[in-house]
Design a protein around this motif. Structure first.
Motif, PDB file in Angstrom:
ATOM      1  N   TYR A 183      77.488  45.551  31.944  1.00 27.06           N
ATOM      2  CA  TYR A 183      78.877  45.699  32.401  1.00 27.06           C
ATOM      3  C   TYR A 183      79.449  47.042  31.924  1.00 27.06           C
ATOM      4  O   TYR A 183      80.151  47.731  32.676  1.00 27.06           O
ATOM      5  CB  TYR A 183      79.720  44.540  31.879  1.00 27.06           C
ATOM      6  N   ASN A 186      78.162  49.852  34.097  1.00 31.62           N
ATOM      7  CA  ASN A 186      78.881  50.002  35.359  1.00 31.62           C
ATOM      8  C   ASN A 186      80.219  50.712  35.150  1.00 31.62           C
ATOM      9  O   ASN A 186      80.605  51.570  35.942  1.00 31.62           O
ATOM     10  CB  ASN A 186      79.109  48.634  36.009  1.00 31.62           C
ATOM     11  N   ASP A 191      74.055  53.107  36.613  1.00 32.83           N
ATOM     12  CA  ASP A 191      73.507  51.924  37.273  1.00 32.83           C
ATOM     13  C   ASP A 191      73.181  50.845  36.244  1.00 32.83           C
ATOM     14  O   ASP A 191      72.691  51.142  35.149  1.00 32.83           O
ATOM     15  CB  ASP A 191      72.239  52.304  38.046  1.00 32.83           C
ATOM     16  N   VAL A 192      73.435  49.581  36.603  1.00 34.86           N
ATOM     17  CA  VAL A 192      73.255  48.486  35.645  1.00 34.86           C
ATOM     18  C   VAL A 192      71.799  48.313  35.239  1.00 34.86           C
ATOM     19  O   VAL A 192      71.506  47.724  34.190  1.00 34.86           O
ATOM     20  CB  VAL A 192      73.813  47.155  36.197  1.00 34.86           C
ATOM     21  N   ASN A 284      76.035  56.127  39.555  1.00 33.06           N
ATOM     22  CA  ASN A 284      76.754  55.801  40.782  1.00 33.06           C
ATOM     23  C   ASN A 284      77.940  56.750  40.944  1.00 33.06           C
ATOM     24  O   ASN A 284      78.486  57.258  39.943  1.00 33.06           O
ATOM     25  CB  ASN A 284      77.258  54.356  40.744  1.00 33.06           C
ATOM     26  N   PRO A 287      82.177  53.295  39.751  1.00 36.24           N
ATOM     27  CA  PRO A 287      81.787  51.944  39.337  1.00 36.24           C
ATOM     28  C   PRO A 287      81.895  50.948  40.492  1.00 36.24           C
ATOM     29  O   PRO A 287      82.776  51.054  41.347  1.00 36.24           O
ATOM     30  CB  PRO A 287      82.788  51.609  38.226  1.00 36.24           C
ATOM     31  N   ALA A 293      79.204  44.159  40.906  1.00 35.57           N
ATOM     32  CA  ALA A 293      78.534  44.531  39.660  1.00 35.57           C
ATOM     33  C   ALA A 293      77.928  43.307  38.976  1.00 35.57           C
ATOM     34  O   ALA A 293      76.769  43.332  38.534  1.00 35.57           O
ATOM     35  CB  ALA A 293      79.520  45.221  38.718  1.00 35.57           C
TER      36      ALA A 293
END
Length: 424
Positions: A183, A186, A191-192, A284, A287, A293
């Motif tokens: 989290y 993001n 990128d997660v 990215n 977000p 997400a």
């Protein structure tokens, strides 16, 4: 006679000096007791190590200051980053056939579970009570790494299997890092699926800098100050009088301010972020919205867990996964006033991701189980105890907490093994 008078005068002077020193110390001690009471609303005597340590957490300089993490980690070509040193002895080969190797994967909670098991052999003793383990020597290998999250566990497992690491069982303790750290990724525009941004980005920035002699000297000063702050912090709980505590607190405060100043200067050194950057990090443009997400975060965890299970099942290696408990995910746990002071921080950077992510992650556990993964929801394991089990406002447990978690893990694995034995 003259000599006698001089001796008496010297004695009176020494006594006067001694009395004044005692009075000065008493005044200092009273002031220090007031200082401690103002901080903690409790008296210094008897010394409460847990309270002192909890109160001194502001001097811990291993996080969450992003640039501060830089000096605890190394960039790894496959796993993103590792703490120093990690995996130096792997792959480890069996030296006898009676050895049973268990690999422990996950983040810092899994690291500490492994350390606790090294000392107390909770899991080992529970396994050795089973007939098939009575002649086995349980060997734990720590593949867990601080701040790792999926898919780092999956990548680590793949790599060490490829280089010949023997494993008889794998335990993965995860969940918190997957939601809380992804989290944060993001929010930072990373990128997660990438490694933890607030550790990895400063490492990349350091790697991309043209470190001149002055920059290297500054980096060394930051590292030395960090070590001095940590050393002073560690000695706070050794104080037996309040004056000692207050003086060391003042010293730690001074060193911490010096450290933060140097660290800020270091962090302002401009990194290379364009085509000349040495290290790749997927970012990215902006977000993702929370729903997108969180779906990506949980899918990443789900697919990584499934990948580990499939990989190990093909090799007939039992895989067990445990979703760790965390204070920010609400259960029926009743926290004492003392534990609340230790375990909760309303400004915690981990709170939002945990609150939003844990329910969605836990909702997928049954689907993972239906796919054949032996995954257990351990989020409620502390609900039945009133003892203090958390040792910080992030996610980590004290010995009492690690004992409860270890016994839960042991019971869960033993139950599965007994069930399999009964089916044969």
């Amino acid at each position: 006679m003259e000599q006698h008078r001089l001796t008496r005068s010297a004695f009176k002077l020494l006594r006067l000096v001694a009395i004044n020193l005692v009075l000065l110390f008493a005044l200092l001690e009273l002031a220090s007791l007031g200082f401690f009471f103002f901080q903690t609303r409790s008296f210094f005597y008897p010394v409460n190590k847990d309270r002192i340590q909890a109160n001194a957490t502001l001097f811990q300089v291993s996080g969450p200051d992003r640039e501060g993490w830089t000096f605890d980690y190394q960039i790894h070509p496959y796993f993103g980053f590792v703490t120093q040193p990690s995996y130096a002895e792997f792959p480890l080969k069996k030296t006898s056939q009676d050895q049973f190797i268990i690999g422990i994967f996950g983040g810092s909670v899994a690291q500490e579970f492994c350390d606790y098991e090294f000392q107390h052999q909770v899991l080992a003793k529970m396994l050795q009570a089973l007939p098939e383990f009575q002649d086995k020597k349980i060997v734990l290998l720590k593949f867990a790494n601080q701040a790792h999250k999926q898919p780092q566990q999956l990548l680590t497992l793949n790599y060490f299997l490829s280089v010949g690491q023997e494993l008889d069982m794998v335990i993965n303790i995860d969940g918190f890092n997957e939601v809380a750290l992804s989290y944060l990724n993001n929010e930072a525009g990373t990128d997660v699926s990438m490694p933890n941004d607030y550790i990895y980005s400063p490492l990349i920035a350091l790697a991309n800098k043209d470190l001149s002699g002055g920059h290297l000297e500054l980096a060394l000063e930051v590292l030395q100050l960090k070590n001095r702050v940590q050393y002073t912090h560690d000695r706070l709980s050794e104080c037996r009088v309040a004056t000692c505590y207050m003086l060391r607190w003042a010293q730690a405060t001074y060193l911490l301010n010096q450290y933060r100043g140097k660290l800020q200067t270091f962090s302002q050194l401009k990194p290379e972020t364009g085509k000349g950057a040495l290290v790749y990090l997927k970012r990215n443009e902006k977000p993702l919205d929370d729903p997108e997400a969180l779906e990506s975060i949980v899918d990443l965890w789900f697919n990584s867990s499934l990948g580990m299970n499939d990989l190990l099942t093909a090799r007939k290696i039992p895989y067990f996964e445990f979703i760790q408990p965390n204070q920010y995910y609400s259960t029926n746990r009743q926290f004492s006033a003392d534990e609340k002071k230790i375990a909760f921080d309303e400004k915690s950077q981990y709170k939002k991701g945990t609150l939003k992510g844990y329910p969605k992650l836990l909702a997928r556990v049954s689907s993972l189980q239906s796919a054949g993964v032996k995954v257990f929801n351990a989020a409620n394991v502390f609900d039945e105890t009133r003892d203090v089990v958390y040792r910080d406002a992030c996610c980590h447990y004290n010995d009492a907490g690690n004992e409860i978690l270890a016994r839960y893990i042991g019971r869960s694995i033993v139950t599965v093994l007994n069930t399999r034995a009964g089916q044969k």
